[in-house]
Design a protein around this motif. Structure first.
Motif, PDB file in Angstrom:
ATOM      1  N   PHE A  51       7.861  -4.153 -12.772  1.00  0.00           N
ATOM      2  CA  PHE A  51       9.193  -4.496 -12.261  1.00  0.00           C
ATOM      3  C   PHE A  51       9.213  -5.921 -11.709  1.00  0.00           C
ATOM      4  O   PHE A  51      10.142  -6.692 -11.958  1.00  0.00           O
ATOM      5  CB  PHE A  51       9.638  -3.517 -11.172  1.00  0.00           C
ATOM      6  N   LEU A  52       8.169  -6.271 -10.959  1.00  0.00           N
ATOM      7  CA  LEU A  52       8.107  -7.613 -10.368  1.00  0.00           C
ATOM      8  C   LEU A  52       8.014  -8.670 -11.465  1.00  0.00           C
ATOM      9  O   LEU A  52       8.731  -9.677 -11.443  1.00  0.00           O
ATOM     10  CB  LEU A  52       6.921  -7.719  -9.417  1.00  0.00           C
ATOM     11  N   GLY A  53       7.135  -8.419 -12.458  1.00  0.00           N
ATOM     12  CA  GLY A  53       6.981  -9.365 -13.562  1.00  0.00           C
ATOM     13  C   GLY A  53       8.284  -9.515 -14.341  1.00  0.00           C
ATOM     14  O   GLY A  53       8.675 -10.625 -14.701  1.00  0.00           O
ATOM     15  N   SER A  54       8.972  -8.388 -14.590  1.00  0.00           N
ATOM     16  CA  SER A  54      10.239  -8.442 -15.322  1.00  0.00           C
ATOM     17  C   SER A  54      11.278  -9.239 -14.551  1.00  0.00           C
ATOM     18  O   SER A  54      12.069  -9.982 -15.140  1.00  0.00           O
ATOM     19  CB  SER A  54      10.789  -7.033 -15.562  1.00  0.00           C
ATOM     20  N   LEU A  69      11.050 -15.767  -4.417  1.00  0.00           N
ATOM     21  CA  LEU A  69      10.246 -15.698  -3.188  1.00  0.00           C
ATOM     22  C   LEU A  69       9.915 -14.244  -2.867  1.00  0.00           C
ATOM     23  O   LEU A  69       8.768 -13.890  -2.568  1.00  0.00           O
ATOM     24  CB  LEU A  69      11.009 -16.340  -2.028  1.00  0.00           C
ATOM     25  N   CYS A  70      10.928 -13.385  -2.975  1.00  0.00           N
ATOM     26  CA  CYS A  70      10.735 -11.955  -2.697  1.00  0.00           C
ATOM     27  C   CYS A  70       9.759 -11.343  -3.713  1.00  0.00           C
ATOM     28  O   CYS A  70       8.802 -10.657  -3.331  1.00  0.00           O
ATOM     29  CB  CYS A  70      12.086 -11.252  -2.730  1.00  0.00           C
ATOM     30  N   ALA A  71       9.977 -11.626  -4.999  1.00  0.00           N
ATOM     31  CA  ALA A  71       9.099 -11.074  -6.042  1.00  0.00           C
ATOM     32  C   ALA A  71       7.677 -11.617  -5.897  1.00  0.00           C
ATOM     33  O   ALA A  71       6.699 -10.884  -6.050  1.00  0.00           O
ATOM     34  CB  ALA A  71       9.660 -11.398  -7.427  1.00  0.00           C
ATOM     35  N   GLY A  72       7.561 -12.914  -5.590  1.00  0.00           N
ATOM     36  CA  GLY A  72       6.243 -13.544  -5.471  1.00  0.00           C
ATOM     37  C   GLY A  72       5.456 -12.998  -4.291  1.00  0.00           C
ATOM     38  O   GLY A  72       4.264 -12.692  -4.415  1.00  0.00           O
ATOM     39  N   CYS A  73       6.114 -12.862  -3.134  1.00  0.00           N
ATOM     40  CA  CYS A  73       5.425 -12.314  -1.954  1.00  0.00           C
ATOM     41  C   CYS A  73       4.952 -10.893  -2.231  1.00  0.00           C
ATOM     42  O   CYS A  73       3.839 -10.516  -1.867  1.00  0.00           O
ATOM     43  CB  CYS A  73       6.360 -12.310  -0.744  1.00  0.00           C
ATOM     44  N   THR A  74       5.814 -10.101  -2.869  1.00  0.00           N
ATOM     45  CA  THR A  74       5.446  -8.720  -3.167  1.00  0.00           C
ATOM     46  C   THR A  74       4.277  -8.685  -4.151  1.00  0.00           C
ATOM     47  O   THR A  74       3.321  -7.926  -3.965  1.00  0.00           O
ATOM     48  CB  THR A  74       6.654  -7.957  -3.739  1.00  0.00           C
ATOM     49  N   THR A  75       4.335  -9.531  -5.178  1.00  0.00           N
ATOM     50  CA  THR A  75       3.248  -9.587  -6.168  1.00  0.00           C
ATOM     51  C   THR A  75       1.931  -9.938  -5.484  1.00  0.00           C
ATOM     52  O   THR A  75       0.899  -9.318  -5.756  1.00  0.00           O
ATOM     53  CB  THR A  75       3.569 -10.625  -7.258  1.00  0.00           C
ATOM     54  N   ALA A  76       1.979 -10.934  -4.589  1.00  0.00           N
ATOM     55  CA  ALA A  76       0.750 -11.368  -3.913  1.00  0.00           C
ATOM     56  C   ALA A  76       0.132 -10.233  -3.089  1.00  0.00           C
ATOM     57  O   ALA A  76      -1.075 -10.204  -2.861  1.00  0.00           O
ATOM     58  CB  ALA A  76       1.044 -12.572  -3.023  1.00  0.00           C
TER      59      ALA A  76
END
Lengths: 353, 353
Positions: free
Chosen positions: A333-336, B186-193
């Protein structure tokens, strides 16, 4: 240098439009259905429509390609020889290009731009992409000494970056700052979507592994960009003729691969040993995808191709949820999300230039 | 409506500059060191410098805060009562604000803008952020019935989105399309990290869990945006006076929390039971971070605050590699890449408006 000519043709940054423009404006474009007469606006719409159709076709074909692979794996192991299948894909693409040409000749007559015969100067560059892909495919056997299969899937995303860099260097086309940012995001987003608990092992890849992965990414990016250069070199030239010559050399190199790798197997078990209806479907799909790639190179560019195949990768995963009961991870989901934002930024990046 | 007044003051999109502008231009700004005399250019530089310093301070303090927490956890469990520590943080912030004010009074004399006494109208809004944070902290005890701790860490990133949305709605400040895209990244990147093998469990969060997480994100976002509204309402007002009133109410509400939660423990074991030198360091760090947050609200905004604390989260992880031998995952690298691109896009998004 051949590339220089391409650059000179495309002074404007929005070079795809230029290509098609010169295709329409070319004095010896003998087509009675020539769209020269059309106004600029409907011409733009035609170009946009054609670009959208080939991009959509590539996306759908690429994602169904991956689904067919999953399906064939579920049905059992690959029983057929991969080299014969690859040869048949090239042969089918050749046949389809010839069929399209025959129809055009019937309707429009044979012209300078759609005749099959060619000069040594024109045809001499066509084997190069085929050779590059061959070297890349050979390296693929050796990289698994350094990286496992899921790690290789992750490292393959380096293609995205290498294509962007080579597109800039070789085709001398500019991407805006936002489009570069979008391209980095596309690479990060695709990789994130493919993350799984064993992905971290890729960080332990040795220096040799990284070097091979980078060389393979450069070979694959160079082959793509070089193909675009060949196809765009003479914008008025009929795409089916260009495809025919590309695929003839593809056939030739795949015939050599059969001789080197699978000669005994083919001799003993026969050329079509292990073929099933799904094999036929896969060959058909690969052939159509290959033609769609050429069309995208002609009417759009390598950047559009990379976006199209990346989105196809995500589509495949979503479709697999319904078809095979796959489970989507949070990373997916994050990658998408990141890939979607990247597509959005690429499109507004163009407008804001 | 109070917010309306703020909006009217900040017609321009780049409202931070306006605030400081009116701070400088205000006729009753009694400071002898007033920078009204300075030229526009050096004024801009002063503003930019001040904004950068407070942002940098917040980033460094927030990341060292997380490192202190890891350190204290390694040293053993929390032995001290959290409510007394929170109370001391608020008391220390109050004391530091008063000390700063005393120095200003000595140098510049007491003026309309730096005197501590206030009207009911001005002070009445100051308890609201403290109440909002109190409610959010109470909810925090209940959400763990629905989500585990790593899942809660993931869901906390919803704060980023809620802050952006409330910033737009309440403060009526516009973000450009690119800045919105950067905020989603920013939200997706922080969560991914922050992804780890157990993160996927967060997808099984029940409807009630999601609702609570969203409500907590909205409360926290609203408290932040409301604080900015209070502090920016009167740009010429000395920040230390504004902080004093914010922190007085913080002290009061934390005193209530001690009475409700830890009264017996404090009575039996004493107020400072279980305090160590690291506890003192943590209290000092929290107090300074709190002041840095107020400064960022005054001289920058909530968007800068969110970026600052997000980058701090990544810095913490990198520093932890050296301090505690932590291992960085591939997801961390991908998330950091996305966050870096987000910071870049936020900055060019501003220029391109």
């Amino acid at each position: 240098m051949e590339y220089r000519r391409i650059k000179d043709q495309d002074k404007d940054e929005d070079s795809i439009h230029d290509d098609v423009e010169s295709l329409r404006g070319k004095p010896h474009s003998g087509s009675p259905k020539s769209i020269v007469a059309l106004g600029g606006n409907s011409g733009d719409r035609t170009k946009w429509k054609r670009k959208s159709i080939v991009t959509l076709a590539l996306t759908v074909l690429t994602s169904s390609q991956a689904i067919l692979i999953v399906w064939s794996k579920r049905a059992g192991k690959y029983e057929y020889s991969v080299t014969t299948a690859n040869f048949l894909v090239e042969a089918l693409k050749c046949a389809l290009s010839l069929a399209a040409l025959a129809r055009i000749w019937r309707n429009e007559g044979v012209t300078e731009d759609n005749r099959l015969s060619t000069t040594w100067d024109e045809v001499s560059v066509y084997p190069i992409p085929a050779v590059l892909y061959l070297i890349k495919n050979l390296l693929q056997y050796y990289i698994f000494a350094y990286v496992d299969a899921p790690g290789y899937q992750i490292l393959k995303n380096l293609n995205i970056i290498s294509t962007g860099v080579l597109y800039r260097i070789i085709l001398k086309r500019k991407l805006s700052e936002i489009q570069w940012a979008a391209f980095v995001l596309l690479c990060a987003g695709c990789t994130t979507a493919q993350l799984n608990p064993s992905s971290d092992r890729v960080l332990q890849t040795s220096f040799e592994g990284w070097m091979m992965a980078i060389i393979m990414a450069l070979l694959s990016g160079f082959a793509g960009v070089y193909t675009e250069a060949i196809i765009k070199k003479r914008p008025s030239r009929n795409i089916n003729v260009q495809n025919f010559w590309l695929y003839v050399f593809g056939m030739a190199f795949n015939a050599i691969a059969i001789l080197v790798q699978d000669f005994d197997a083919v001799l003993n078990k026969g050329f079509f040993h292990g073929y099933s209806s799904i094999t036929v479907l896969m060959i058909l799909n690969h052939a159509l995808s290959g033609i769609a790639v050429s069309m995208v190179m002609k009417y759009a560019d390598n950047i559009v191709k990379v976006y199209s195949t990346s989105v196809a990768m995500l589509l495949t995963a979503v479709v697999s949820v319904f078809l095979f009961g796959f489970h989507l991870s949070l990373a997916f989901f994050l990658g998408s999300t990141v890939v979607s934002v990247s597509v959005y930024l690429h499109s507004i990046g163009k407008l804001q230039r």
